[in-house]
Design a protein around this motif. Sequence first.
Motif: not given
Lengths: 113, 115
Positions: A33, A35, A45, A48, A56, A100, A102, B99-102
């Motif tokens: 990811y 940011y 964000f 990703y 995304e 989940y 990060q 799709t994302a786990s932002k």
Amino acid sequence: DTGVSQDPRHKITKRGQNVTFRCDPISEHNRLYWYRQTLGQGPEFLTYFQNEAQLEKSRLLSDRFSAERPKGSFSTLEIQRTEQGDSAMYLCASSLAGFYEQYFGPGTRLTVT
Amino acid sequence: AQSVTQPDIHITVSEGASLELRCNYSYGATPYLFWYVQSPGQGLQLLLKYFSGDTLVQGIKGFEAEFKRSQSSFNLRKPSVHWSDAAEYFCAVGGYTGTASKLTFGTGTRLQVTL
């Protein structure tokens, strides 16, 4: 050290120049990811990847921004024609698919003069 | 859309005193909640996380947080603060969007510790 690493840690550039940042995730992590964090704010964000696929992108990621993860390992974030509003800390994080939490790198602080 | 509110921008506590940092979230389903800490000029370190189960979760450095669904809160606590705890603390909510786990972060609470 098996943490997330980012290079460079600091970058000063003149308006209109292009810059590129690199992120190396934790080796077994397949999600990566990006940011952006401006002064006094929490990280926001940007984009990703799962393996090499960019899945995304935030609306914050204008067409001057491009990110790649060509071999599903390290990633690069390029900003073309930098503007003063691009000055920020750019943070990279990684995770395992299905998990989940990060893990963040130290960030790259960009200053556009 | 998911969001996080941290109502306290800046908190000062004396070393040895207890600490509670507030976090309220908005999310349409069961949230995944996190607290991160950031020292000046550094990245974020994960303190603790809540996914499900016991609503009181323990983290590193003696921190704990309690998930209260009825209040949409996930407050961070520490019984006795050390000078080295001075930093910026961020609450974050995450969830699977297909799709994302932002993560969506709050604006942070800066903790100052006086000796």
